[in-house]
Design an enzyme around this catalytic site. Structure first.
Site, PDB file in Angstrom:
ATOM      1  N   ASP A  99       0.805  -1.227   0.000  1.00 37.36           N
ATOM      2  CA  ASP A  99       0.000   0.000   0.000  1.00 37.36           C
ATOM      3  C   ASP A  99       0.839   1.280   0.000  1.00 37.36           C
ATOM      4  O   ASP A  99       0.424   2.285  -0.560  1.00 37.36           O
ATOM      5  CB  ASP A  99      -0.970  -0.003   1.180  1.00 37.36           C
ATOM      6  CG  ASP A  99      -2.113   0.983   0.993  1.00 37.36           C
ATOM      7  OD1 ASP A  99      -2.496   1.234  -0.162  1.00 37.36           O
ATOM      8  OD2 ASP A  99      -2.621   1.502   1.988  1.00 37.36           O
ATOM      9  N   CYS A 154     -15.729  -8.329 -13.687  1.00 36.62           N
ATOM     10  CA  CYS A 154     -16.757  -9.028 -12.925  1.00 36.62           C
ATOM     11  C   CYS A 154     -18.053  -9.038 -13.742  1.00 36.62           C
ATOM     12  O   CYS A 154     -18.079  -8.589 -14.894  1.00 36.62           O
ATOM     13  CB  CYS A 154     -16.977  -8.342 -11.582  1.00 36.62           C
ATOM     14  SG  CYS A 154     -17.667  -6.670 -11.722  1.00 36.62           S
ATOM     15  N   CYS A 157     -22.945  -6.277 -12.394  1.00 33.78           N
ATOM     16  CA  CYS A 157     -24.359  -6.263 -12.016  1.00 33.78           C
ATOM     17  C   CYS A 157     -24.817  -4.876 -11.570  1.00 33.78           C
ATOM     18  O   CYS A 157     -26.015  -4.602 -11.492  1.00 33.78           O
ATOM     19  CB  CYS A 157     -24.611  -7.268 -10.902  1.00 33.78           C
ATOM     20  SG  CYS A 157     -23.812  -6.865  -9.329  1.00 33.78           S
ATOM     21  N   CYS A 160     -22.859  -2.538  -6.643  1.00 34.40           N
ATOM     22  CA  CYS A 160     -21.947  -1.682  -5.880  1.00 34.40           C
ATOM     23  C   CYS A 160     -22.196  -0.210  -6.205  1.00 34.40           C
ATOM     24  O   CYS A 160     -22.175   0.648  -5.313  1.00 34.40           O
ATOM     25  CB  CYS A 160     -20.495  -2.062  -6.153  1.00 34.40           C
ATOM     26  SG  CYS A 160     -19.976  -1.986  -7.886  1.00 34.40           S
ATOM     27  N   CYS A 164     -23.571   2.541  -3.238  1.00 39.38           N
ATOM     28  CA  CYS A 164     -22.580   3.478  -2.699  1.00 39.38           C
ATOM     29  C   CYS A 164     -23.277   4.664  -2.035  1.00 39.38           C
ATOM     30  O   CYS A 164     -23.992   5.425  -2.697  1.00 39.38           O
ATOM     31  CB  CYS A 164     -21.661   3.974  -3.805  1.00 39.38           C
ATOM     32  SG  CYS A 164     -20.408   5.152  -3.229  1.00 39.38           S
ATOM     33  N   CYS A 179     -16.449   9.478  -1.616  1.00 37.94           N
ATOM     34  CA  CYS A 179     -16.184   8.152  -1.062  1.00 37.94           C
ATOM     35  C   CYS A 179     -16.106   8.229   0.454  1.00 37.94           C
ATOM     36  O   CYS A 179     -15.267   8.951   1.010  1.00 37.94           O
ATOM     37  CB  CYS A 179     -14.885   7.589  -1.633  1.00 37.94           C
ATOM     38  SG  CYS A 179     -14.383   6.012  -0.901  1.00 37.94           S
ATOM     39  N   CYS A 207     -15.549   2.373   4.805  1.00 35.71           N
ATOM     40  CA  CYS A 207     -16.887   2.046   4.291  1.00 35.71           C
ATOM     41  C   CYS A 207     -16.809   0.722   3.551  1.00 35.71           C
ATOM     42  O   CYS A 207     -15.969   0.551   2.682  1.00 35.71           O
ATOM     43  CB  CYS A 207     -17.383   3.131   3.340  1.00 35.71           C
ATOM     44  SG  CYS A 207     -19.029   2.798   2.660  1.00 35.71           S
ATOM     45  N   CYS A 210     -19.899  -1.110  -0.746  1.00 35.69           N
ATOM     46  CA  CYS A 210     -19.793  -1.672  -2.098  1.00 35.69           C
ATOM     47  C   CYS A 210     -19.333  -3.125  -2.062  1.00 35.69           C
ATOM     48  O   CYS A 210     -19.521  -3.866  -3.033  1.00 35.69           O
ATOM     49  CB  CYS A 210     -18.861  -0.835  -2.972  1.00 35.69           C
ATOM     50  SG  CYS A 210     -17.105  -0.925  -2.540  1.00 35.69           S
ATOM     51  N   CYS A 214     -21.804  -6.967  -2.854  1.00 35.00           N
ATOM     52  CA  CYS A 214     -21.234  -7.656  -4.021  1.00 35.00           C
ATOM     53  C   CYS A 214     -21.566  -9.147  -3.983  1.00 35.00           C
ATOM     54  O   CYS A 214     -21.291  -9.829  -2.989  1.00 35.00           O
ATOM     55  CB  CYS A 214     -19.717  -7.466  -4.041  1.00 35.00           C
ATOM     56  SG  CYS A 214     -18.889  -8.360  -5.381  1.00 35.00           S
TER      57      CYS A 214
END
Length: 281
Positions: A99, A154, A157, A160, A164, A179, A207, A210, A214
């Site tokens: 990260d 993915c 769909c 997410c 949000c 966000c 948070c 999302c 899923c």
């Protein structure tokens, strides 16, 4: 060295490799310069996924922040891999990152064919879903790894995007200023619109919305890693933080990821929720 066995030995649920050159279009000049300083003549990026899901536990902290700080955990585990690599290739450079690296970790994973490319911008790796952390090893060694097709998307769909709470996700891209994961971590006073979002949000840090909606995360496998299963902090209250200096806060909570900003954002977010509750009463 068998890389499958090496990454399995450090607890990775999956791994991949990608040419450093393929990542350059996704890195700004500052990131490129930092990567060059860390590893001159960089050639390969190894990327590994580490599951962290410990179940749908109640609380007011994002699930990723409840276990031990993933920066510390992943670097410790990646260092073990680096030690093994250096034994066999003592003249090569190996730089672990988690990260805080200049590398675009998600892009590295997708380019390496690791998991799926989520509509919310996350890497999805069944059976762990998107509940994974990514770690990298930057090296000047050219690994003869068989090329894989980039990660497929993915199912798209749209769940997410619809779920949000700040409207940060859309077919047109991502808005950081909407966000909640970002806003709950910002320091200082927030503009009214951002304050309203944080106040209405059930969490005081991060948070997960999302991810919880899923389909790939439905019934996700729990992490086998003890750092993300044991000693969890699910909830923080005002009483937990009362009277703590910054130093005392870090001594108490420094091994958790929510501590990196200090106690101020957490206290502020808790205070706003108390104010909201009092007004409602």
């Amino acid at each position: 060295m068998k890389l499958d066995e090496m990454f399995a030995s450090i607890g990775a649920a999956g791994w991949g490799a990608v040419s450093y050159e393929k990542l350059l279009p996704h890195m700004d000049q500052a990131a490129r310069e930092k990567a060059e300083q860390l590893c001159p003549h960089a050639a390969t990026v190894l990327v590994a996924a580490f599951p962290y899901y410990a179940g749908p536990r109640p609380g007011n902290l994002s699930l990723y922040a409840r276990g031990m700080d993933y920066h510390l955990v992943l670097l410790h585990r990646l260092e073990k891999a680096v030690d093994l690599l250096r034994e066999e290739m003592p003249h090569a450079v190996f730089v672990p990152g988690a990260d805080n690296s200049p590398l675009p970790e998600r892009e590295a994973a997708w380019q390496a064919g690791l998991g799926l490319k989520g509509e919310n911008g996350l890497v999805i790796l069944p059976p762990y879903g998107s509940w994974i952390f990514l770690g990298t090893i930057l090296t000047d060694h050219v690994f003869p790894v068989a090329a894989k097709a980039p990660s497929p998307p993915c199912a798209r769909c749209g769940k997410c995007i619809a779920a949000c709470p700040g409207g940060a996700l859309s077919a047109g891209g991502f808005r950081l200023d909407r966000c909640l994961s970002h806003l709950t971590q910002k320091k200082g006073e927030l503009p009214p619109a951002e304050k309203a979002l944080v106040t209405a949000h059930p969490l005081i840090w991060g948070c997960d919305r999302c991810q919880t909606v899923c389909p790939y995360n439905a019934g996700a496998a729990h992490s086998p890693l003890p750092e993300f299963r044991e000693g969890l902090v699910d909830t923080l209250t005002a009483a937990d933080l009362e009277g703590l200096t910054n130093r005392q806060f870090r001594e108490t909570y420094g091994q958790w990821a929510f501590a990196w900003r200090g106690p101020a954002p957490l206290r502020r977010n808790l205070e706003w929720k108390v104010d909201k509750s009092e007004k409602r009463d």
